[in-house]
Scaffold this active site. Structure first.
Site, PDB file in Angstrom:
ATOM      1  CG  ASP A  11       2.958   2.213  -1.353  1.00 40.29           C
ATOM      2  OD1 ASP A  11       2.480   2.323  -0.220  1.00 40.29           O
ATOM      3  OD2 ASP A  11       4.185   2.105  -1.581  1.00 40.29           O
TER       4      ASP A  11
ATOM      5  CB  SER B 226      11.618   5.583   2.186  1.00 41.04           C
ATOM      6  OG  SER B 226      10.371   4.942   1.991  1.00 41.04           O
ATOM      7  N   GLY B 227      11.710   2.847   0.652  1.00 40.58           N
ATOM      8  CA  GLY B 227      11.360   2.116  -0.565  1.00 40.58           C
ATOM      9  C   GLY B 227      10.021   2.553  -1.132  1.00 40.58           C
ATOM     10  CG  HIS B 228       6.932   2.671   0.921  1.00 39.34           C
ATOM     11  ND1 HIS B 228       5.969   1.789   0.495  1.00 39.34           N
ATOM     12  CD2 HIS B 228       7.589   2.050   1.924  1.00 39.34           C
ATOM     13  CE1 HIS B 228       6.030   0.690   1.229  1.00 39.34           C
ATOM     14  NE2 HIS B 228       7.009   0.827   2.109  1.00 39.34           N
TER      15      HIS B 228
ATOM     16  CG  ASP C  51       4.733  -1.945  -0.373  1.00 42.29           C
ATOM     17  OD1 ASP C  51       3.551  -1.586  -0.360  1.00 42.29           O
ATOM     18  OD2 ASP C  51       5.304  -2.490   0.592  1.00 42.29           O
TER      19      ASP C  51
ATOM     20  CG  HIS D 124       6.788  -6.450  -2.442  1.00 51.55           C
ATOM     21  ND1 HIS D 124       5.532  -5.897  -2.546  1.00 51.55           N
ATOM     22  CD2 HIS D 124       7.242  -6.084  -1.217  1.00 51.55           C
ATOM     23  CE1 HIS D 124       5.248  -5.210  -1.452  1.00 51.55           C
ATOM     24  NE2 HIS D 124       6.273  -5.311  -0.619  1.00 51.55           N
TER      25      HIS D 124
END
Lengths: 569, 569
Positions: B209, B380-382, B177, B87
């Site tokens: 991740d 969050s993106g995680h 991720d 990404h």
């Protein structure tokens, strides 16, 4: 207890300023976290509440401590009746050793607060020079026209107090740091009853702790941490190391209680932990039986499941006990698989990366780690929104001044006060140096006095200013290049150099070529000057600086500090 | 799509090392956050996944970026078949401009990822030199003996993918991720179906991740942020400024949707925001009608309630658009009471104090501020723990290697994998440089290659090493003192100086006395040397350094860098 006004003080200079009945003057802590110090001025008397320091921010390079600028007080020293201390945290007592050297006045506080203060004064060899007066909660002292009653509040350090300050103009409640813990470890509740008593008679102003105003709800009770310990301890196969602030005596008590219940001995690690535990035990604030307390040197005689070490260093300070353990560089303690480390403290803003690295190293040593982010091994000592509202509603002050907080905390605290019905015009957003004067039934900021921060670097107090800090910042980014040139002052001829030396730049190892090129750049710049100009040091300096600056920027995009030294020969 | 193995590469040096069927070699990102780069080596082919940078840590003074050391790859350049990008975040693509200068290989990624990459390559004038190959999700590319299928994952940047890497030894799933967002803004779910398909056939290893492994439960959907905006926007009387990462296209879309629904125009502030919005619109990832988008120059024509500015600078970067606004130093935008600023981004560790100061300044300007700590304006993106478990259970790999995390995250991720039933001996805790080799049905770390970090400072890549950084650190703490002395080499007589100049120390303003005393200390030290010793520069330097060091320490407890310059005349 009573302290009369000294007669001579009525002759103090510029006493005419004191035309306002009551003036409240923040010297630190309003618009910043730390550095708490407040002056109350009335009828020729000055009362000081707290005298704290601040640990340096990242851009205060090389600075050890930051203390409030007391220039304003210095000029009025004869009128200062004393310093009342709300509790024994560094941000409320830490500047005392510096301030007392200039302003020798008596200190008032509870037993543990003064116990911590005395230890500090001893370090600076001031303990014989300063008068310490111990006050119990619900006891009052008279300081000139002020009567100050100490009222119990719950906080992360034991023996904290709010102050009810009766002035000729009315009562001011100064909360200090507080929370409204319903189950404090020592059973000492925040004294809402006394606060209500004052409220019934009418309170002129409330000055209240804003630290946690961004947190909704109630702050958890200190007892929760004990419960977390009780859950974690039985599962630990090896040694347990708990890192906590050495002033958190309740926290230490809870570790001790759980550890002893599980058959572990207590060993103390870190100078301030040993000192504070000694003081707290002597004064009866901490209960550890002698048989449960062992010296770290005896660690080798215990099997892992018998060990509980209480340590300093929870902020990952480079030379601290815990960091040395994490780096496998501690004389007595070597971590092994099966050991557990509990960081029972908050992460002080600015220390996030350091503590994160500390935790990584502890894991590398094989330990399991519990910390605030993953487990309830710490609770705050400051009131959250619901407690702050309760304080506002209990005291029902005519005026409200938020204290202890950065600018945004003060704004938010006023928003909160507005919600519980305090009208906007009675909420005063004051920051350091603002003089809040109370007239008849109004209050307003009437002037701004000089206030600020003084840097302590080594033994120097106040000699490091912004120019020095700016230079340090510049040096830290691209290092320094020194150019030495000798010039004959009659002919303008170059008779020495240019020599170039550098630090923190690039001229190391194989950069000899670059060094040569730089020298050529300097020579070229000198060539462009005529003989007369070359005899003018300033002219030469400027030419060299400009030429090198341009060359470094273009060739490697760096901007070192360039320091030309011209020898006139 | 297929790329054959080039014949010449079979002659590459040290090819004999490749006796293990499959080797996985982390070059960055395992044991640290950022700097993600992984090499897969099999049958003479090398495949690289991601090529990220890291922003410097506080102790990396003056450094601009940190990139992975690719020394190991440099020696095997001829065998590298390409770089697959998961990404378009900096910690996955940011090192490309540096690495591609040494290693010109084709890049593979989805359209938006390559859109961001291309912008970056253009800046470095590399865009014409590098081959970019756009891949759609569920499409595969062959790179030597590797077949790589790109599989959609949800993340904070649009168009992210996991990679299913089929090797002669089995399939490896490399998640990149990800989170498992059930309501992503673009409706593109994490492709659990394809992952299940691979799982059914058997997966050799999962690399997953670890960023959010310390968070319990599920990470909130990106849609929550849109809902928070929808609650906040109608209550804002004045202008609204939303600060977000410029790569967060979904976030920008949600701001746009809510703003337009409330009759506000969109104005973009900050170079990267303008660029990324342009790229995303061109590629169809972002929908803003031309009539809703206005140039910042037109701000004056709009009334406050018609304005929504989307800005960079959410980390409080000193020169950024938002910081300039907060300091009242922005050309077009002047904050007023009634304006609202939303910081729709996380606080990157290390930036806490800076962002805190930014917020204080925004309040000083009269604005109301919403940020992560007080409102749900960021998610969050995680993946959190439950999502990570779901990934583990979906893929059911034979071996598990946690990636993207500091050491403690990797440890915790393995603890999580153990909980869902992956046996300890199949969990591999590898950090940068560890070579994980897969034999028959075992996997193990078999050796450690040289890996590490390279500092980029201005135009210099790798020329700033630890000595320079140590000097910068030392300079930053107590500054620098330069002592210039001229000595006649035949007689040993002092014929110039001592001259003392300093920066970042104390010699400013009224410190002339101290300067004189320091000069006397140097003279005294020279007096103690005999003529012969005075002709030896090293001897003189050492004597001067020692005398001054002792004097500074005793008198003011500081330790500046002392740089004696001896002119032999």
């Amino acid at each position: 207890m009573s302290r009369g006004r000294k007669d001579d003080t009525m002759n103090d200079n510029d006493f005419n300023e004191n035309t306002d009945p009551l003036r409240i003057i923040p010297l630190g802590g309003l618009g910043e976290i730390g550095l708490n110090m407040m002056a109350y001025e009335c009828g020729g008397d000055i009362l000081i509440v707290d005298c704290g320091l601040m640990f340096p921010e990242p851009d205060m390079l090389g600075i050890d401590y930051v203390i409030p600028d007391i220039g304003w007080l210095r000029e009025r020293a004869g009128r200062v009746r004393g310093i009342c201390l709300t509790h024994g945290h560094e941000d409320h007592i830490g500047a005392l050793p510096f301030v007392l050297q200039e302003l020798n006045v008596p200190l008032f506080g509870t037993a543990l607060t003064l116990g911590f203060v005395n230890e500090k004064l001893r370090e600076y060899k001031l303990d014989d020079l300063v008068e310490l007066v111990t006050v119990r909660p619900r006891q009052s002292v008279d300081l000139g026209c002020f009567r100050v009653e100490f009222l119990r509040v719950a906080h992360s350090v034991v023996d904290g107090c709010a102050l009810a300050i009766t002035t000729p103009e009315g009562v001011v409640i100064h909360t200090g740091d507080f929370k409204i813990d319903q189950t404090p470890v020592d059973g000492q509740l925040t004294d809402l009853a006394s606060l209500s008593r004052y409220a019934e008679a009418g309170v002129l102003a409330l000055l209240s702790d804003s630290t946690n105003v961004e947190r909704e709800g109630f702050t958890l009770s200190e007892k929760y941490v004990g419960e977390a310990f009780a859950e974690i301890f039985p599962k630990c196969p090896g040694r347990i190391i708990v890192a906590a602030f050495s002033s958190s005596i309740h926290r230490v008590q809870q570790v001790v209680d759980v550890a002893v219940a599980h058959g572990r001995k207590i060993l103390l690690n870190g100078r301030s932990m040993i000192a504070n535990v000694r003081i707290a035990r002597q004064l009866g604030y901490l209960t550890i039986s002698d048989s449960d307390l062992m010296d770290l040197k005896e660690l080798g005689h215990l099997s892992p499941e018998q060990v509980c070490i209480i340590s300093t260093g929870s902020q990952g300070e480079p030379m601290s006990a815990l960091t040395r353990i994490a780096m496998d560089d501690h004389k007595q303690i070597k971590l092994e698989k099966g050991d557990t480390v509990i960081l029972s403290s908050r992460v002080i803003p600015g220390n996030e990366r350091t503590i994160s690295e500390l935790i990584n190293h502890l894991y590398r040593r094989g330990a399991e780690v519990f910390h605030e982010k993953v487990s309830e091994v710490h609770v705050s000592g400051h009131a959250s929104q619901e407690e702050l509202k309760l304080m506002l509603n209990t005291v029902r002050p005519r005026f409200f001044i938020p204290i202890h907080g950065e600018y945004r905390h003060l704004v938010k605290h006023i928003q909160l006060a507005r919600k519980v019905g305090i009208p906007e015009e009675r909420c005063i957003l004051a920051t350091n140096g603002d003089v809040v004067a109370f007239y008849a039934d109004t209050a307003a900021i009437v002037e701004k006095i000089d206030s600020g921060r003084v840097f302590v670097d080594g033994k120097g107090v106040g000699d490091v200013g912004n120019v020095v800090l700016k230079d340090r910042k510049h040096l830290s980014e691209d290092g320094m290049v020194v150019v030495i040139i000798g010039i004959n002052q009659s002919s303008g001829a170059l008779i020495y150099g240019p020599d170039i030396v550098s630090r923190g730049f690039v001229f190391e190892d194989e950069s000899q070529d670059y060094l040569e090129t730089s020298r050529a750049v300097v020579l070229e710049a000198l060539d462009e000057l005529n003989d007369e100009m070359r005899c003018d040091s300033e002219e030469v300096k400027q030419a060299v600086r400009q030429a090198l600056r341009r060359f470094f920027k273009k060739s490697i995009e760096r901007r070192p500090v360039i320091l030309p030294v011209i020898m006139e020969m």
